[in-house]
Structure formats: C-alpha cells, structure tokens
Scaffold this active site. Structure first.
Site, PDB file in Angstrom:
ATOM      1  N   LYS A   4      52.696  40.210  12.929  1.00 28.95           N
ATOM      2  CA  LYS A   4      53.372  40.820  14.069  1.00 28.95           C
ATOM      3  C   LYS A   4      52.646  40.397  15.343  1.00 28.95           C
ATOM      4  CE  LYS A   4      53.993  45.129  16.580  1.00 28.95           C
ATOM      5  NZ  LYS A   4      54.031  46.600  16.565  1.00 28.95           N
ATOM      6  N   ASN A  47      55.128  54.323  14.305  1.00 31.69           N
ATOM      7  CA  ASN A  47      53.731  54.679  14.051  1.00 31.69           C
ATOM      8  C   ASN A  47      53.400  56.047  14.638  1.00 31.69           C
ATOM      9  OD1 ASN A  47      50.976  54.834  13.575  1.00 31.69           O
ATOM     10  ND2 ASN A  47      50.488  52.862  14.401  1.00 31.69           N
ATOM     11  N   ALA A  62      58.651  50.617  18.523  1.00 33.41           N
ATOM     12  CA  ALA A  62      58.096  51.408  19.622  1.00 33.41           C
ATOM     13  C   ALA A  62      59.145  52.304  20.265  1.00 33.41           C
ATOM     14  CB  ALA A  62      57.466  50.550  20.712  1.00 33.41           C
ATOM     15  N   GLY A  63      58.722  53.502  20.549  1.00 34.24           N
ATOM     16  CA  GLY A  63      59.547  54.449  21.296  1.00 34.24           C
ATOM     17  C   GLY A  63      60.167  55.558  20.467  1.00 34.24           C
TER      18      GLY A  63
END
Lengths: 76, 271
Positions: free
Chosen positions: B113, B222, B200-201
């Site tokens: 990643k 995460n 993300a978010g």
C-alpha cells in the site's frame, strides 16, 4: 605493545541510528544473534542496500557500516 | 448461506462474490489496519471478528533497547492474513521505495500500500509525490495499491501507470466523517478496471455500507475499529456493514422519488 595479537580489534557501526562497537570480523548473522533478534521477523538494510536474509552469514561488517534493522508493526 | 424452508432460493445469494487484486482472491471485502489498538491481543481479536483476510502493516526500526517487546507477527499471523505493508511516514518516492524493499525482504511479497501524505492537519494524499513513488515502485517490481485523493484524473493516471488498486479517501484519515464526496468516488469506480477501495474516513458501520453501496470493491478501515469503545464489537459491525452494502449494491436499489408510493394495494378495500 605486547600481547597486541590478543587484543580484539573493535569497529564502530551505526545500527538504527545508534552507534555501537563490535568485534572486527563480525558477520551480520552474528550481530543479529548478539542482538537476540529472530532473523525470520526482521529485514536489514546495510548502507542503503537490502541484505538478502540468505546471505547474513556471509556478510562481514565493516567499520562505519550503517544498518537499519526493521520489523512489522501495527499500521493503517 | 442456506435459504429457509419453503422460501425461493436466490441463485445470486449462493454465487461466489469474491474479489481479486493482483491475482489474489479474497472473499472478505473488508480490509483492516492494525494501527492504534491499545494492545496486540485486542488487535488480533478485532481482526478475527472483522473477518478480514488482508491487513495493513507498517515497517519500523526494531527497538534494540527493549527486545522483548511483543511482535505483531506473533499475534497476527502472516500465514493466515495477507500483510499489506504501507509507506506511512514516507514523504518522498525514495523513502517509500526503501521502506517497501525492506518490507519485501521481511515478508517476501510484492503487494503493498503506497501512501504519501501531506502534513497535518489534512494528511491529505500528496498526489505529485504519490505519482512519482508509484512509478518508482512499479519499476522495482511492486504491485501497488495506492491511497489517493478522490480525483478521477489522478486515479486514472495511477491506473494507467499500472497500480493494481485505487484507494481514494472517503474523508481525512481518522476523521470518521464517512464518504464526503460520493460523486467523485462513483466516477472513479465507473472508470476503473482495477479494484477501487474507499480507504480512510469511515467512522461507523453505515459509512462502510454506504461506500459499498456506491460500488466499491472493498473498504479499508482502521481507526473506526481500533478506537471504538469496544473494537471487537465494532469490527463485527463493520463486517456486517460491508456485507450489507455489497448485497444492496448487487441487489440494485430503488430510484429516489420526490413523492410517496403506497406499499399496500388500494384494491379490495371493504366498504
């Protein structure tokens, strides 16, 4: 100087940013064993070059070597 | 999945719905990060509850002054989970390449990643640096899943360059705001031939559902799990959320209308 041959020469390395003294002639495999690290869980960079795990025993450390020894940690 | 007695079995429900990235097949469409947990046992339990098969990990110096620190690999087995090493903390292409070369030597795989971030408080993907790093990594033989802005032009460029998955942010890292720009995410999904993951978010389960309903191939979570009051319960919630969103996407939702339509027939009323 007498007994010179009995005195083990020391060399200086930088490992993960810290300067350490080790015996001259030490191999990377021996250093990793001295640091009590599991070779299967770390990777080593020596002077910006990756050292393949299979060659640790053949890599003789030299004065001034800069080593990075890394492992996996939690991350996103 | 087994249908209830007497109920018509939907062939689509039985169908294998796995997805593939760089030739690797996964059934779970939830990818989880391993950062920010209070300890490694919780990390392991939450990942197990999430049903994830791929986990992101970071590469850092071994702590030489405290060698008894437990290691991630002792809790989250690389044999069981596909490790996706990230480039968190790298700000240049050189640093990203160095870090992932070490990861490749530590783990022996090429799937990585790439994330090159700008400074706080946005931590927004630095796309100029990301494009340079992606090029360098691909040249070095890596299979790059790339964290990026929700910019269809940049996403296309990354795909054309050879990135194996496009991972636009739903919202700033750790913000928990959900998908802020669904239109752009949808455009990226529509144009991409490689998997698209919202990375993300995500703040809670319905954010993951929403991302999946847009047609993402998977979602990466995460903070929303690691920092929940009960990470294990939230991991399970994310698993359900991702599955619900995926099923709803496949099922095809009803169109939005600006008026009501009765659910109950008006014929046969008593008088």
């Amino acid at each position: 100087m007498r007994h010179m041959s009995n005195i083990v020469e020391q060399i200086s390395l930088t490992v993960n940013g810290d300067s350490i003294q080790v015996e001259a002639g030490l191999t990377l495999a021996q250093l990793i064993a001295q640091l009590e690290l599991d070779t299967r869980k770390v990777a080593v960079e020596r002077n910006l070059e990756i050292v393949p795990r299979s060659t640790y025993a053949a890599v003789r450390l030299e004065s001034g070597d800069r080593l990075e020894i890394v492992h996996f940690i939690g991350g996103g | 999945m087994k249908a209830l007695d007497g109920i018509v079995q939907d062939e689509a429900l039985q169908r294998d719905d796995s997805w593939t990235v760089a030739g690797r097949k996964f059934s779970s469409r939830l990818v989880v990060g391993t950062g920010k947990y209070k300890d490694l046992p919780t990390t392991a339990a939450a990942i197990e509850a999430s049903g994830a098969e791929m986990v992101t990990v970071a590469v850092r110096r071994v702590n030489l002054s405290d060698r008894n620190t437990p290691m991630l690999q002792d809790y989250v087995s690389p044999q069981r989970y596909t490790y996706l090493p990230n480039t968190a903390g790298c700000f240049t292409a050189d640093e990203a390449v160095r870090t992932l070369r070490l990861a490749r030597e530590a783990g022996g795989w090429n799937l990585v990643k790439l994330e090159v971030l700008g400074p706080a408080p946005t931590l927004y993907p630095d796309m100029a640096a990301t494009l340079l790093a992606a090029e360098a990594l691909i040249k070095d033989g890596f299979e790059v899943m790339v964290y990026c802005s929700d910019d269809p032009i940049a996403a296309k460029r990354l795909e054309d360059m050879g990135c194996v998955a496009i991972m636009p942010l739903g919202a700033p890292i750790g913000s928990g705001l959900g998908v802020q720009n669904p239109l752009m995410i949808q455009m990226i999904i529509e144009q991409s031939k490689v998997p698209v993951l919202v990375d993300a978010g995500v703040g809670t389960a319905y954010d993951a559902t929403f991302a999946m309903e847009l047609g993402c191939d998977a979602v990466l979570v995460n903070s929303a799990i690691a920092l929940a009051n009960d990470p294990i319960l939230m991991a399970r919630a994310m698993k359900a959320g991702v599955e619900a969103g995926r099923l709803a996407y496949r099922a095809g939702r009803i169109p939005r209308k600006g008026f009501a339509s009765a659910s109950t027939p008006m014929t046969g009323l008593i008088s």
